[in-house]
Design a protein around this motif. Structure first.
Motif, PDB file in Angstrom:
ATOM      1  N   VAL A   9      51.076  67.703  43.751  1.00 37.60           N
ATOM      2  CA  VAL A   9      52.408  68.232  43.460  1.00 37.60           C
ATOM      3  C   VAL A   9      53.435  67.121  43.581  1.00 37.60           C
ATOM      4  O   VAL A   9      53.445  66.379  44.570  1.00 37.60           O
ATOM      5  CB  VAL A   9      52.765  69.379  44.441  1.00 37.60           C
ATOM      6  CG1 VAL A   9      54.151  69.932  44.134  1.00 37.60           C
ATOM      7  CG2 VAL A   9      51.717  70.486  44.361  1.00 37.60           C
ATOM      8  N   ARG A  10      54.286  67.003  42.573  1.00 38.79           N
ATOM      9  CA  ARG A  10      55.398  66.056  42.663  1.00 38.79           C
ATOM     10  C   ARG A  10      56.452  66.408  41.631  1.00 38.79           C
ATOM     11  O   ARG A  10      56.163  67.047  40.610  1.00 38.79           O
ATOM     12  CB  ARG A  10      54.926  64.620  42.461  1.00 38.79           C
ATOM     13  CG  ARG A  10      54.314  64.282  41.128  1.00 38.79           C
ATOM     14  CD  ARG A  10      53.746  62.872  41.183  1.00 38.79           C
ATOM     15  NE  ARG A  10      52.983  62.498  40.025  1.00 38.79           N
ATOM     16  CZ  ARG A  10      53.458  61.786  38.999  1.00 38.79           C
ATOM     17  NH1 ARG A  10      54.723  61.412  39.003  1.00 38.79           N
ATOM     18  NH2 ARG A  10      52.688  61.457  37.989  1.00 38.79           N
ATOM     19  N   GLU A  11      57.680  65.983  41.900  1.00 40.74           N
ATOM     20  CA  GLU A  11      58.759  66.186  40.946  1.00 40.74           C
ATOM     21  C   GLU A  11      58.571  65.196  39.802  1.00 40.74           C
ATOM     22  O   GLU A  11      58.473  63.993  40.019  1.00 40.74           O
ATOM     23  CB  GLU A  11      60.117  65.996  41.612  1.00 40.74           C
ATOM     24  CG  GLU A  11      61.284  66.442  40.741  1.00 40.74           C
ATOM     25  CD  GLU A  11      62.604  66.519  41.495  1.00 40.74           C
ATOM     26  OE1 GLU A  11      63.551  67.148  40.975  1.00 40.74           O
ATOM     27  OE2 GLU A  11      62.681  65.943  42.591  1.00 40.74           O
ATOM     28  N   PHE A  17      58.769  70.433  38.732  1.00 36.37           N
ATOM     29  CA  PHE A  17      57.653  69.973  39.555  1.00 36.37           C
ATOM     30  C   PHE A  17      56.336  70.156  38.812  1.00 36.37           C
ATOM     31  O   PHE A  17      56.041  71.231  38.285  1.00 36.37           O
ATOM     32  CB  PHE A  17      57.606  70.736  40.877  1.00 36.37           C
ATOM     33  CG  PHE A  17      58.723  70.384  41.815  1.00 36.37           C
ATOM     34  CD1 PHE A  17      58.561  69.393  42.771  1.00 36.37           C
ATOM     35  CD2 PHE A  17      59.950  71.020  41.705  1.00 36.37           C
ATOM     36  CE1 PHE A  17      59.606  69.057  43.620  1.00 36.37           C
ATOM     37  CE2 PHE A  17      60.999  70.692  42.555  1.00 36.37           C
ATOM     38  CZ  PHE A  17      60.827  69.700  43.512  1.00 36.37           C
ATOM     39  N   LEU A  18      55.554  69.082  38.770  1.00 35.01           N
ATOM     40  CA  LEU A  18      54.173  69.158  38.324  1.00 35.01           C
ATOM     41  C   LEU A  18      53.333  69.747  39.445  1.00 35.01           C
ATOM     42  O   LEU A  18      53.376  69.278  40.583  1.00 35.01           O
ATOM     43  CB  LEU A  18      53.668  67.757  37.984  1.00 35.01           C
ATOM     44  CG  LEU A  18      52.154  67.577  37.819  1.00 35.01           C
ATOM     45  CD1 LEU A  18      51.660  68.275  36.564  1.00 35.01           C
ATOM     46  CD2 LEU A  18      51.791  66.092  37.792  1.00 35.01           C
ATOM     47  N   ILE A  19      52.588  70.804  39.139  1.00 37.31           N
ATOM     48  CA  ILE A  19      51.601  71.360  40.070  1.00 37.31           C
ATOM     49  C   ILE A  19      50.254  71.207  39.367  1.00 37.31           C
ATOM     50  O   ILE A  19      49.826  72.054  38.587  1.00 37.31           O
ATOM     51  CB  ILE A  19      51.899  72.830  40.426  1.00 37.31           C
ATOM     52  CG1 ILE A  19      53.319  72.973  40.968  1.00 37.31           C
ATOM     53  CG2 ILE A  19      50.874  73.348  41.441  1.00 37.31           C
ATOM     54  CD1 ILE A  19      53.701  74.411  41.316  1.00 37.31           C
ATOM     55  N   ASP A  33      69.436  77.669  38.922  1.00 33.04           N
ATOM     56  CA  ASP A  33      70.288  78.070  40.038  1.00 33.04           C
ATOM     57  C   ASP A  33      69.934  79.453  40.556  1.00 33.04           C
ATOM     58  O   ASP A  33      70.074  79.736  41.751  1.00 33.04           O
ATOM     59  CB  ASP A  33      71.759  78.058  39.604  1.00 33.04           C
ATOM     60  CG  ASP A  33      72.267  76.669  39.282  1.00 33.04           C
ATOM     61  OD1 ASP A  33      71.714  75.687  39.830  1.00 33.04           O
ATOM     62  OD2 ASP A  33      73.209  76.556  38.464  1.00 33.04           O
ATOM     63  N   ASP A  34      69.456  80.320  39.645  1.00 39.55           N
ATOM     64  CA  ASP A  34      69.221  81.720  40.006  1.00 39.55           C
ATOM     65  C   ASP A  34      67.758  82.136  39.930  1.00 39.55           C
ATOM     66  O   ASP A  34      67.379  83.149  40.539  1.00 39.55           O
ATOM     67  CB  ASP A  34      70.032  82.637  39.068  1.00 39.55           C
ATOM     68  CG  ASP A  34      71.507  82.303  39.041  1.00 39.55           C
ATOM     69  OD1 ASP A  34      72.064  82.012  40.122  1.00 39.55           O
ATOM     70  OD2 ASP A  34      72.090  82.318  37.944  1.00 39.55           O
ATOM     71  N   LEU A  35      66.968  81.403  39.185  1.00 35.88           N
ATOM     72  CA  LEU A  35      65.602  81.820  38.893  1.00 35.88           C
ATOM     73  C   LEU A  35      64.719  80.584  38.757  1.00 35.88           C
ATOM     74  O   LEU A  35      65.148  79.556  38.238  1.00 35.88           O
ATOM     75  CB  LEU A  35      65.586  82.628  37.590  1.00 35.88           C
ATOM     76  CG  LEU A  35      64.284  83.280  37.130  1.00 35.88           C
ATOM     77  CD1 LEU A  35      63.885  84.412  38.077  1.00 35.88           C
ATOM     78  CD2 LEU A  35      64.437  83.836  35.707  1.00 35.88           C
ATOM     79  N   ALA A  36      63.486  80.696  39.230  1.00 31.57           N
ATOM     80  CA  ALA A  36      62.476  79.659  39.013  1.00 31.57           C
ATOM     81  C   ALA A  36      61.490  80.158  37.958  1.00 31.57           C
ATOM     82  O   ALA A  36      61.203  81.360  37.877  1.00 31.57           O
ATOM     83  CB  ALA A  36      61.745  79.336  40.308  1.00 31.57           C
ATOM     84  N   LEU A  37      60.970  79.236  37.184  1.00 38.12           N
ATOM     85  CA  LEU A  37      60.003  79.568  36.139  1.00 38.12           C
ATOM     86  C   LEU A  37      58.744  78.746  36.364  1.00 38.12           C
ATOM     87  O   LEU A  37      58.820  77.522  36.487  1.00 38.12           O
ATOM     88  CB  LEU A  37      60.601  79.280  34.757  1.00 38.12           C
ATOM     89  CG  LEU A  37      59.759  79.643  33.532  1.00 38.12           C
ATOM     90  CD1 LEU A  37      60.679  79.962  32.346  1.00 38.12           C
ATOM     91  CD2 LEU A  37      58.781  78.535  33.127  1.00 38.12           C
ATOM     92  N   LEU A  38      57.605  79.416  36.424  1.00 33.75           N
ATOM     93  CA  LEU A  38      56.307  78.743  36.531  1.00 33.75           C
ATOM     94  C   LEU A  38      55.612  78.847  35.187  1.00 33.75           C
ATOM     95  O   LEU A  38      55.266  79.941  34.731  1.00 33.75           O
ATOM     96  CB  LEU A  38      55.454  79.379  37.626  1.00 33.75           C
ATOM     97  CG  LEU A  38      54.072  78.744  37.836  1.00 33.75           C
ATOM     98  CD1 LEU A  38      54.197  77.281  38.283  1.00 33.75           C
ATOM     99  CD2 LEU A  38      53.262  79.539  38.868  1.00 33.75           C
ATOM    100  N   VAL A  52      54.002  77.228  45.124  1.00 36.83           N
ATOM    101  CA  VAL A  52      55.317  77.603  44.597  1.00 36.83           C
ATOM    102  C   VAL A  52      56.272  77.932  45.728  1.00 36.83           C
ATOM    103  O   VAL A  52      57.420  77.465  45.755  1.00 36.83           O
ATOM    104  CB  VAL A  52      55.186  78.785  43.621  1.00 36.83           C
ATOM    105  CG1 VAL A  52      56.555  79.350  43.266  1.00 36.83           C
ATOM    106  CG2 VAL A  52      54.446  78.355  42.355  1.00 36.83           C
ATOM    107  N   ARG A  53      55.814  78.717  46.690  1.00 37.16           N
ATOM    108  CA  ARG A  53      56.699  79.140  47.770  1.00 37.16           C
ATOM    109  C   ARG A  53      57.047  77.993  48.711  1.00 37.16           C
ATOM    110  O   ARG A  53      58.062  78.035  49.397  1.00 37.16           O
ATOM    111  CB  ARG A  53      56.071  80.318  48.525  1.00 37.16           C
ATOM    112  CG  ARG A  53      56.295  81.639  47.803  1.00 37.16           C
ATOM    113  CD  ARG A  53      57.791  81.935  47.730  1.00 37.16           C
ATOM    114  NE  ARG A  53      58.145  83.038  46.834  1.00 37.16           N
ATOM    115  CZ  ARG A  53      58.916  82.904  45.766  1.00 37.16           C
ATOM    116  NH1 ARG A  53      59.374  81.718  45.408  1.00 37.16           N
ATOM    117  NH2 ARG A  53      59.241  83.947  45.029  1.00 37.16           N
ATOM    118  N   ALA A  54      56.228  76.945  48.716  1.00 35.38           N
ATOM    119  CA  ALA A  54      56.585  75.758  49.501  1.00 35.38           C
ATOM    120  C   ALA A  54      57.711  74.968  48.838  1.00 35.38           C
ATOM    121  O   ALA A  54      58.387  74.170  49.500  1.00 35.38           O
ATOM    122  CB  ALA A  54      55.360  74.864  49.679  1.00 35.38           C
ATOM    123  N   LEU A  55      57.929  75.201  47.546  1.00 39.51           N
ATOM    124  CA  LEU A  55      58.939  74.471  46.798  1.00 39.51           C
ATOM    125  C   LEU A  55      60.236  75.244  46.607  1.00 39.51           C
ATOM    126  O   LEU A  55      61.309  74.647  46.470  1.00 39.51           O
ATOM    127  CB  LEU A  55      58.384  74.063  45.427  1.00 39.51           C
ATOM    128  CG  LEU A  55      57.234  73.061  45.432  1.00 39.51           C
ATOM    129  CD1 LEU A  55      56.591  72.983  44.052  1.00 39.51           C
ATOM    130  CD2 LEU A  55      57.722  71.685  45.863  1.00 39.51           C
TER     131      LEU A  55
END
Length: 302
Positions: A9-11, A17-19, A33-38, A52-55
């Motif tokens: 994992v890295r930005e 972020f690359l996972i 700002d309001d939502l994350a997208l995987l 994801v939750r660690a980020l």
């Protein structure tokens, strides 16, 4: 094996972020700002929900680039975490079945072989070349007898031109069939960022499997090449990031394959399936052997 040892994992771009499951598949977390997208959830081997939750603690939207098992394998781990599971409408029905045991067993064998080959490459590399990067090395394979990829029904259907507003950043849905009929990319015009899934990869393109189509691949990649891409994030391989010039090269390659302007050779893919292999500078394209002319439409299925 814990997720932390399986994923790299890295930005890789601002707020992106690359996972990675190195050597297997790349997923990407985009923070608004309001939502994350995987974008894609990988193999389902490690705990991508924990990554994801660690980020981020933002509400989460999962978008699958297409329905293939290696891009939706972690969906089930995100039940109760993700607000929505979004897919292109063309592939909604294909999300209704789990991965068959035969596919899982075949891929587990491939994963072990990939690790062994990487170890041999790494040993040679340490002696002379220094090309590999230990931060993204192919990981040891955990025990996979209980590995499952469960079906998770989509809760949101996406279409060409839809906009995904994360708050402070907006991504547009591009329908990009070719590798599969339901392929989709996400385009952020403000930054020139393209999330490409398997429409762009830095290894061998699979245009020889059921559902794939070479003319569609050529049209989709030509369309992407016309965008002002600054950064393309790719679905597979250790080389996960490319520039707009790579997108242009891929489009030109698929046009050449479509038009019969290549000299392919017979080769086999990682599953042992024979195919035509068309080589280019830095990547290759597989097309189906049943084509009367290599690269013709009747031979381009996945």
């Amino acid at each position: 094996m814990t997720g932390r040892r399986w994923f790299a994992v890295r930005e890789t771009a601002p707020g992106v972020f690359l996972i990675a499951e190195p050597g297997h598949v790349n997923s990407y977390l985009v923070l608004g700002d309001d939502l994350a997208l995987l974008y894609d959830t990988g193999m389902g081997i490690g705990d991508i929900a924990g990554e994801v939750r660690a980020l981020t603690s933002l509400p989460l939207l999962v978008v699958n680039s297409h329905h293939h098992y290696d891009h939706r394998g972690g969906n089930a781990s995100l039940l109760g975490v993700a607000r929505d599971f979004a897919v292109h409408a063309e592939g909604a029905e294909s999300h209704g079945a789990p991965a068959p045991r035969e596919w899982l067993e075949s891929y587990a064998h491939i994963a072990h072989g990939l690790r062994e080959k990487y170890q041999a490459l790494r040993a040679l590399d340490i002696e002379a070349f220094f090309l590999t990067d230990s931060r993204v090395e192919v990981r040891p394979v955990p025990e996979l007898r209980r590995w499952r990829i469960e079906a998770v029904r989509p809760t949101r259907l996406l279409h060409e031109g839809d906009t995904l507003d994360l708050g402070g950043r907006r991504l547009r849905v591009l329908h990009t069939p070719g590798h599969s009929p339901d392929g989709l990319c996400l385009w952020e015009a403000d930054s020139g960022l393209l999330l490409a899934g398997d429409t762009l990869i830095s290894g061998t393109f699979f245009a020889h499997v059921p559902g794939a189509d070479v003319p569609d691949f050529a049209a989709s990649t030509r369309r992407l090449a016309e965008l002002p891409v600054r950064t393309a994030l790719l679905g597979h391989n250790l080389r996960h990031r490319e520039s707009g010039g790579f997108v242009v090269d891929v489009a030109e390659a698929f046009a050449a394959v479509r038009d019969g302007r290549t000299r392919p050779v017979v080769a086999t893919d990682m599953f042992g399936t024979a195919a035509w292999r068309h080589d280019f500078d830095g990547f290759a394209v597989f097309t189906a052997l049943r084509a009367t002319t290599p690269g013709s439409p009747e031979g381009a299925g996945r």
